[in-house]
Design a protein around this motif. Sequence first.
Motif, PDB file in Angstrom:
ATOM      1  N   GLN A   1       0.829  -1.206   0.000  1.00  0.00           N
ATOM      2  CA  GLN A   1       0.000   0.000   0.000  1.00  0.00           C
ATOM      3  C   GLN A   1       0.867   1.260   0.000  1.00  0.00           C
ATOM      4  O   GLN A   1       0.575   2.221  -0.710  1.00  0.00           O
ATOM      5  CB  GLN A   1      -0.948   0.006   1.206  1.00  0.00           C
TER       6      GLN A   1
ATOM      7  N   GLU B   1       0.835   4.184  -2.905  1.00  0.00           N
ATOM      8  CA  GLU B   1       0.455   5.553  -2.574  1.00  0.00           C
ATOM      9  C   GLU B   1       1.581   6.539  -2.861  1.00  0.00           C
ATOM     10  O   GLU B   1       1.326   7.704  -3.222  1.00  0.00           O
ATOM     11  CB  GLU B   1       0.011   5.624  -1.115  1.00  0.00           C
TER      12      GLU B   1
ATOM     13  N   CYS C   1      -5.674   4.016  -3.126  1.00  0.00           N
ATOM     14  CA  CYS C   1      -5.603   2.585  -2.799  1.00  0.00           C
ATOM     15  C   CYS C   1      -6.441   2.295  -1.564  1.00  0.00           C
ATOM     16  O   CYS C   1      -6.236   2.914  -0.513  1.00  0.00           O
ATOM     17  CB  CYS C   1      -4.145   2.197  -2.561  1.00  0.00           C
TER      18      CYS C   1
END
Length: 300
Positions: free
Chosen positions: A68, A72, A78
């Motif tokens: 993640q 990002e 996300c």
Amino acid sequence: MIYTVTFNPSLDYVVTVPKLEVGAINRTKGEKVFPGGKGINVSWVLQNLGIPTRILGFKAGFTGEEIQRLVEVQGIACDLLSVEEGFSRINVKVRSEEETAINGQGPVIGKADLERLLKQLETLQTGDMLVLSGSGPSGCAPTLYGRIARLMQQRKIPCVVDATEKLLENALEAGPFLVKPNKEELEDLLGRKLPTEADLVEGARELRKKGARNVLISLGGDGALLVDAFDAVHRHAAPRGHMVNTVGAGDSMVAGFLAGYLKNRDYQEALHWGVCAGSATAFSMHLATRETIEELIKGN
């Protein structure tokens, strides 16, 4: 907004080894870590092309958090859902005389987790699009993509399915906007060899009769073939270049096709963008940038 679903994302540890020797200690000459998974790849290239996109799916453990974070950092929205058991997989990609991959297993995705994802999908609105890419979670029902595609059909949200075998077959009756098998996947699905271009066109039309609106067949170094929603056949050769990477080329083709289609709703232009985006990734160490795609679009 184009939403993508990656049920089993990964950290891709990509290493370059001059000469891989099995049973020996191999030392790398280069190494990179990327967030991986087919839906993530599609969103990554869409983001590079300036198309709004959001990643959905699942994450687990420290590897999931790093996936993640890396996404990002790229500026991509996300919303991966956390699951408790296991950790997001690490895939090792070895680049040597030949490419070798060792793919991890990934976390356990339970029924309650899937229901949470379906709740997320209820937030999609008219004008959005959903891309279902890659394999489902471990042990998932072969009807999973079909179930999701039917939910999208009921809400008039176009759905793209890039999957294999029963996951793809069971989604066809929901009328997905686009399916993208490669030649071997189409042959496996239909249970026969398709040695000629005419055979491929016939196979694509069989998928259309089962419900798919557009069938895009990726042909590697030979480009791609499209049978569109009006049953017209489009063919595009691959640009010339030095192939250094096959990971994500098909996902890049999906992203490029959608970006090209959204410009003018023109299928020939969509195919041109798709082939150039797929080739740009094949000619790069990672996924294609906007500059590398546009260079091929202008030159081919």
